[in-house]
Design a protein around this motif. Structure first.
Motif, PDB file in Angstrom:
ATOM      1  N   ARG A 184      11.433  15.656  20.457  1.00  0.00           N
ATOM      2  CA  ARG A 184      11.541  16.072  19.528  1.00  0.00           C
ATOM      3  C   ARG A 184      11.724  17.798  19.004  1.00  0.00           C
ATOM      4  O   ARG A 184      12.381  18.212  18.538  1.00  0.00           O
ATOM      5  N   THR A 185      10.496  18.428  19.790  1.00  0.00           N
ATOM      6  CA  THR A 185       9.877  19.798  20.058  1.00  0.00           C
ATOM      7  C   THR A 185      10.750  20.435  20.147  1.00  0.00           C
ATOM      8  O   THR A 185      12.019  21.025  20.256  1.00  0.00           O
TER       9      THR A 185
ATOM     10  N   GLU B 213      14.673  20.573  18.278  1.00  0.00           N
ATOM     11  CA  GLU B 213      14.470  21.326  17.383  1.00  0.00           C
ATOM     12  C   GLU B 213      14.394  23.175  17.746  1.00  0.00           C
ATOM     13  O   GLU B 213      15.044  23.406  17.128  1.00  0.00           O
TER      14      GLU B 213
ATOM     15  N   ARG C  39      18.566  24.088  18.249  1.00  0.00           N
ATOM     16  CA  ARG C  39      19.074  23.283  17.144  1.00  0.00           C
ATOM     17  C   ARG C  39      19.746  24.059  16.560  1.00  0.00           C
ATOM     18  O   ARG C  39      19.944  26.085  16.468  1.00  0.00           O
TER      19      ARG C  39
END
Length: 106
Positions: A25-26, A29, A32
């Motif tokens: 997830r990190t 992100e 992104r």
């Protein structure tokens, strides 16, 4: 981000799996892409990552209703590839996750 429901626990360490999903997830992100638009929406991308971090597949499973936002979500996944390798103690050769990309006007 959540693991897909068709991936039941197949051995491996649940704590290691959660830790890896957090790392994933990190990583996503940081890559992104936020398009310059006043359109808001959420696109959900399902991706499959190989044990060495290679992106095997990615597809929109829930459209935001905007091609611009859907393309930004897919581009974010491409930009983030390759991903961190899956640790051995997770007990899988691949992992499939669904990643929501929420776009809003700031």
């Amino acid at each position: 981000m959540r693991e897909s429901s068709d991936e039941e626990k197949k051995g491996g360490n649940a704590t290691a799996r959660r830790s890896y999903l957090g790392k994933l997830r990190t990583h996503i992100e940081r890559s992104r892409i936020n398009p310059r638009t006043s359109i808001i929406g959420t696109a959900v991308v399902r991706l499959t990552v190989k044990s060495d971090g290679e992106l095997l597949s990615r597809r929109i499973i829930k459209s935001s209703g905007s091609k611009v936002l859907d393309n930004a979500a897919m581009a974010s996944i491409e930009r983030a590839s390759p991903f961190p390798p899956i640790p051995n103690n997770v007990g899988r050769d691949t992992i499939e996750v669904s990643v929501p990309f929420k776009f809003s006007v700031r």
